[in-house]
Design a protein around this motif. Structure first.
Motif, PDB file in Angstrom:
ATOM      1  N   GLY A   1      17.294 -10.408 -28.602  1.00 32.87           N
ATOM      2  CA  GLY A   1      16.250 -10.035 -27.640  1.00 32.87           C
ATOM      3  C   GLY A   1      16.080  -8.534 -27.518  1.00 32.87           C
ATOM      4  N   GLY A   2      16.837  -7.775 -28.322  1.00 32.92           N
ATOM      5  CA  GLY A   2      16.797  -6.322 -28.225  1.00 32.92           C
ATOM      6  C   GLY A   2      15.530  -5.723 -28.810  1.00 32.92           C
ATOM      7  N   GLY A   3      14.898  -6.439 -29.754  1.00 34.63           N
ATOM      8  CA  GLY A   3      13.657  -5.916 -30.340  1.00 34.63           C
ATOM      9  C   GLY A   3      13.709  -5.724 -31.855  1.00 34.63           C
ATOM     10  N   LYS A   4      14.762  -6.258 -32.497  1.00 35.04           N
ATOM     11  CA  LYS A   4      14.924  -6.055 -33.951  1.00 35.04           C
ATOM     12  C   LYS A   4      13.772  -6.678 -34.745  1.00 35.04           C
ATOM     13  CE  LYS A   4      18.953  -8.152 -33.926  1.00 35.04           C
ATOM     14  NZ  LYS A   4      19.123  -8.469 -32.485  1.00 35.04           N
ATOM     15  N   SER A   5      13.466  -7.958 -34.451  1.00 37.25           N
ATOM     16  CA  SER A   5      12.409  -8.639 -35.200  1.00 37.25           C
ATOM     17  C   SER A   5      11.058  -7.963 -34.955  1.00 37.25           C
ATOM     18  CB  SER A   5      12.287 -10.095 -34.799  1.00 37.25           C
ATOM     19  OG  SER A   5      13.523 -10.718 -34.926  1.00 37.25           O
ATOM     20  N   THR A   6      10.866  -7.559 -33.712  1.00 39.45           N
ATOM     21  CA  THR A   6       9.612  -6.892 -33.377  1.00 39.45           C
ATOM     22  C   THR A   6       9.463  -5.619 -34.200  1.00 39.45           C
ATOM     23  OG1 THR A   6       9.895  -7.741 -31.147  1.00 39.45           O
ATOM     24  CG2 THR A   6       8.253  -6.024 -31.444  1.00 39.45           C
TER      25      THR A   6
ATOM     26  N   TYR B   1       4.311  -6.535 -26.146  1.00 38.20           N
ATOM     27  CA  TYR B   1       3.501  -7.743 -26.377  1.00 38.20           C
ATOM     28  C   TYR B   1       2.502  -7.891 -25.239  1.00 38.20           C
ATOM     29  CZ  TYR B   1       6.667  -9.238 -30.065  1.00 38.20           C
ATOM     30  OH  TYR B   1       7.380  -9.306 -31.217  1.00 38.20           O
TER      31      TYR B   1
ATOM     32  N   VAL C   1       8.690  -3.499 -25.370  1.00 34.59           N
ATOM     33  CA  VAL C   1       9.751  -4.167 -26.111  1.00 34.59           C
ATOM     34  C   VAL C   1      10.430  -3.163 -27.053  1.00 34.59           C
ATOM     35  CG1 VAL C   1      10.204  -6.017 -27.750  1.00 34.59           C
ATOM     36  CG2 VAL C   1       8.537  -6.371 -25.946  1.00 34.59           C
TER      37      VAL C   1
HETATM   38  P1  ADP Z   1      15.568  -9.650 -31.515  1.00 27.98           P
HETATM   39  O1  ADP Z   1      14.970  -9.801 -32.870  1.00 27.98           O
HETATM   40  O2  ADP Z   1      16.366  -8.399 -31.367  1.00 27.98           O
HETATM   41  O3  ADP Z   1      16.308 -10.830 -31.061  1.00 27.98           O
HETATM   42  P2  ADP Z   1      12.850  -9.753 -30.622  1.00 27.98           P
HETATM   43  O4  ADP Z   1      12.149  -8.649 -31.315  1.00 27.98           O
HETATM   44  O5  ADP Z   1      12.670 -11.109 -31.163  1.00 27.98           O
HETATM   45  O6  ADP Z   1      14.376  -9.435 -30.481  1.00 27.98           O
HETATM   46  O7  ADP Z   1      12.353  -9.786 -29.125  1.00 27.98           O
HETATM   47  C1  ADP Z   1      12.317  -8.631 -28.318  1.00 27.98           C
HETATM   48  C2  ADP Z   1      11.681  -8.977 -26.978  1.00 27.98           C
HETATM   49  O8  ADP Z   1      10.303  -9.302 -27.164  1.00 27.98           O
HETATM   50  C3  ADP Z   1      12.311 -10.171 -26.299  1.00 27.98           C
HETATM   51  O9  ADP Z   1      12.412  -9.886 -24.925  1.00 27.98           O
HETATM   52  C4  ADP Z   1      11.341 -11.285 -26.521  1.00 27.98           C
HETATM   53  O10 ADP Z   1      11.354 -12.154 -25.431  1.00 27.98           O
HETATM   54  C5  ADP Z   1      10.022 -10.561 -26.625  1.00 27.98           C
HETATM   55  N1  ADP Z   1       9.084 -11.242 -27.550  1.00 27.98           N
HETATM   56  C6  ADP Z   1       9.319 -11.562 -28.840  1.00 27.98           C
HETATM   57  N2  ADP Z   1       8.224 -12.123 -29.418  1.00 27.98           N
HETATM   58  C7  ADP Z   1       7.280 -12.171 -28.450  1.00 27.98           C
HETATM   59  C8  ADP Z   1       5.912 -12.642 -28.401  1.00 27.98           C
HETATM   60  N3  ADP Z   1       5.301 -13.162 -29.481  1.00 27.98           N
HETATM   61  N4  ADP Z   1       5.246 -12.521 -27.238  1.00 27.98           N
HETATM   62  C9  ADP Z   1       5.836 -11.975 -26.146  1.00 27.98           C
HETATM   63  N5  ADP Z   1       7.103 -11.511 -26.122  1.00 27.98           N
HETATM   64  C10 ADP Z   1       7.829 -11.608 -27.254  1.00 27.98           C
END
Ligand code: ADP
Length: 610
Positions: free
Chosen positions: A409-414, A383, A388
């Motif tokens: 916070g592992g990166g699944k949604s990303t 990001y 990430v």
């Molecule tokens: P999960 O889905 O596994 O809980 P995320 O994909 O939501 O994890 O997040 C992975 C990492 O990216 C986390 O450290 C989170 O803080 C960071 N993150 C998520 N969304 C954003 C964003 N829009 N901007 C900056 N950092 C982000």
């Protein structure tokens, strides 16, 4: 100036409006001046300073020409005729009728020009709002952080309002008054060149003073609008987080935060008012000085023996000069007012000028219907600066189910967000049927995807429209079919207005599970080849979870799915499970394989069973 022209450019096409406007304005000004032209003969008649015999004998000029002397001669001729037929009193009435009718006609054209301008104004504001709104919907997801949301709302409401009430409102002044001033000055020069010349000397001094005020005003105005943006943010955040604020007794904190921002906004406003308010007295004062100078010089001209200026010309001069000051003052005020609108204009255009980060490549081709697989090839993503996702590789064949599990916070949604191209990877490729997603058109890609998220997002609209979301011609039959598959039909028909029940009004009556099932019905309706389910059941109690899970299973049948799951029991039958931790795939396999290997997955399962 650039911002001003850009705001005005929203008035296009001008071809229709400008000629009409110029015509109306010229007529407004000409008829406005006629009554002053008529003043001189009126006074001559009253004060008996002219030989009536000469007037009665005045010939009608032979050929028309656009000159003061033509107008004067023609006027004298008719005036003579009127004196001849009706006597002096009749002439007086004649002049009065001319004055009244010219004022009436002049104001009629002033009105028409005003209405025309109002149409342009409405049009400009409408176009600006539409442009900003369309632009917002084009920007990539990463743009919409909480802090920016308030600022965007503020730009779309407060700033556009500011543009309307300053720039567009002053168009009238800017497009009419300068013409008026020019016409009036031409008349003044005709009456007395030297007197007009002297009275003009003061203008640059007053102009320079006001320009100085105006410059400072714009900086303040920018600060003010930014502050208003932050205020909107705070209100927005507070309203959506009210439950949390109360639970954490954080009321004093938010109240203090709000009043601090409001306080700074008030200070900016006062400081701005000091400058705005200064513009008017400055121009007023210099106006009075100018009149005094005219009186002094004009008076001494008349007193001198060889004066070319007659008393009635002098009186008319003073009256018209007094009238010139009015538009001059309103232009000054307009210019100082406009600064605030321009500051807002710049803020709005900043948003309009943002380049969407995710857009179609010029050589992008439509993605053919999904047929083989989704593949991540050495994908990394950040990001900001920190990665990430690191070097992700996997493949899901058509019809397969991929589950993503792992610590929060592992990166699944990303990872899941890269499939609909909410973001693009910084390294590596995401491929569907071996086509790099960066090279396919976004619409063709997203039309094959369905997304159900943890927080079901419903719009303030009927249930029907929420299910048929974005589809223009959805049939009732299809919507009901989708709702049945999503286990939503039964509770929908129990509602007061069935499918036509408004969710905005009824939103609070819907449980989390019901909202989720409407979201699922929406996904069923779209009938996508690929599904992304992000923690779709994690926010539910076990009873609704069962219903939702059932609906999801039906939705997932015969589709390719990427499922992010918190409750691991829901994904045990997935074809492949990836355990994601700190941005990397740390384990992969199906349920049995992962249980056997005894790694993180096994621990997570044991933790949940416990
Ligand atoms: P999960 O889905 O596994 O809980 P995320 O994909 O939501 O994890 O997040 C992975 C990492 O990216 C986390 O450290 C989170 O803080 C960071 N993150 C998520 N969304 C954003 C964003 N829009 N901007 C900056 N950092 C982000």
């Amino acid at each position: 100036m650039k911002t001003f022209l850009r705001i005005i450019s929203f008035a296009r096409p001008l071809g229709f409006f400008v000629p009409q406007y110029i015509l109306f304005t010229i007529l407004y000004i000409i008829f406005g001046l006629i009554n002053f032209v008529a003043l001189i003969p009126l006074m001559r008649v009253l004060f008996n300073t002219v030989d009536h015999e000469k007037m009665i004998n005045a010939e009608l000029p032979s050929a028309f020409e656009l000159s003061a002397s033509w107008i004067e001669q023609t006027f004298n001729h008719y005036m003579g005729q009127v004196i001849l037929s009706y006597g002096m009193l009749g002439a007086l009435q004649f002049v009065c009728i001319i004055i009244v009718s010219s004022v009436l006609i002049s104001n009629l054209f002033g009105y028409l020009a005003g209405v025309l301008l109002a149409k342009v104004r409405a049009n400009v504001i409408q176009k600006i709002r539409n442009t900003v709104f369309e632009k917002i919907t084009l920007l990539h997801l990463g743009f919409f952080t909480n802090e920016k949301k308030g600022d965007i709302t503020s730009k779309l409401t407060n700033d556009v309002q500011q543009i309307e009430s300053t720039v567009v409102d002053t168009l009238k002044v800017l497009f009419r008054d300068p013409f008026q001033i020019i016409a009036q000055f031409a008349f003044l020069f005709y009456l007395s060149t030297s007197l007009t010349f002297y009275s003009l000397i003061l203008l640059p001094i007053s102009g320079a003073l006001i320009a100085n005020i105006v410059k400072k005003l714009k900086r303040k105005a920018t600060e003010g609008q930014a502050s208003l943006g932050r205020i909107t943010s705070i209100v927005d955040e507070t309203l959506s987080g009210m439950r949390l604020i109360k639970a954490f007794t954080a009321r004093p904190y938010v109240v203090k935060k709000f009043s601090k921002e409001i306080d700074s906004y008030a200070k900016i406003n006062v400081s701005m008012a000091r400058k705005t308010e200064l513009a008017s007295p400055v121009s007023e004062f210099f106006g009075a000085v100018a009149i005094a100078v005219v009186l002094l010089i004009g008076g001494s001209l008349i007193l001198s023996e060889n004066s070319t200026l007659s008393a009635e010309e002098f009186i008319t001069f003073i009256i018209v000069f007094g009238r010139v000051l009015q538009p001059a003052k309103s232009i000054t005020n307009a210019v100082s007012n406009i600064q605030r609108g321009l500051a807002s204009g710049e803020r709005v255009f900043q948003l309009v000028d943002l380049k969407p980060e995710i857009k179609d490549d010029p050589n992008a081709v439509p993605l053919p219907p999904f047929s083989k697989s989704i593949k991540f090839q050495n994908v990394s993503f950040a990001y900001d600066t920190e990665r990430v996702l690191k070097d992700i590789n996997f493949e899901v064949p058509k019809g397969g189910t991929l589950a993503l599990v792992g610590p929060s916070g592992g990166g699944k949604s990303t990872l899941a967000d890269l499939v609909p191209r909410f973001y693009d990877p910084i390294e590596g490729k995401v491929l569907i049927d071996e086509m790099d997603l960066c090279m396919v058109t976004i619409d063709s890609l997203r039309s094959q995807l369905g997304v159900v998220t943890q927080e079901s997002i419903l719009f303030n609209d009927s249930i029907f429209n929420n299910i048929a979301f974005g589809m223009e011609n959805a049939s009732e039959e299809d919507v009901i079919k989708a709702a049945k598959i999503a286990n939503a039909h039964d509770f929908i028909v129990d509602m007061d207005y069935g499918y036509q029940t408004n969710i905005g009004e009824r939103g609070t009556k819907l449980s989390g599970g019901q909202r989720q099932r409407i979201s699922i019905a929406r996904a069923v309706m779209k009938n996508p080849a690929i599904l992304i389910l992000d923690e779709a059941t994690s926010a539910l109690d076990s009873e609704s979870e069962k219903l939702v899970q059932e609906a999801l299973t039906k939705l997932m049948a015969n589709r390719t799915s990427i499922v992010i799951a918190h409750r691991l029991s829901t994904i045990q039958h997935a074809d492949k499970i990836l355990v994601i931790d700190k941005g990397s795939i740390v384990e992969d396999g199906n349920h049995e394989q992962l249980m056997r290997s005894g790694g993180i997955y096994k621990k997570l399962i044991e933790l949940q069973n416990f």
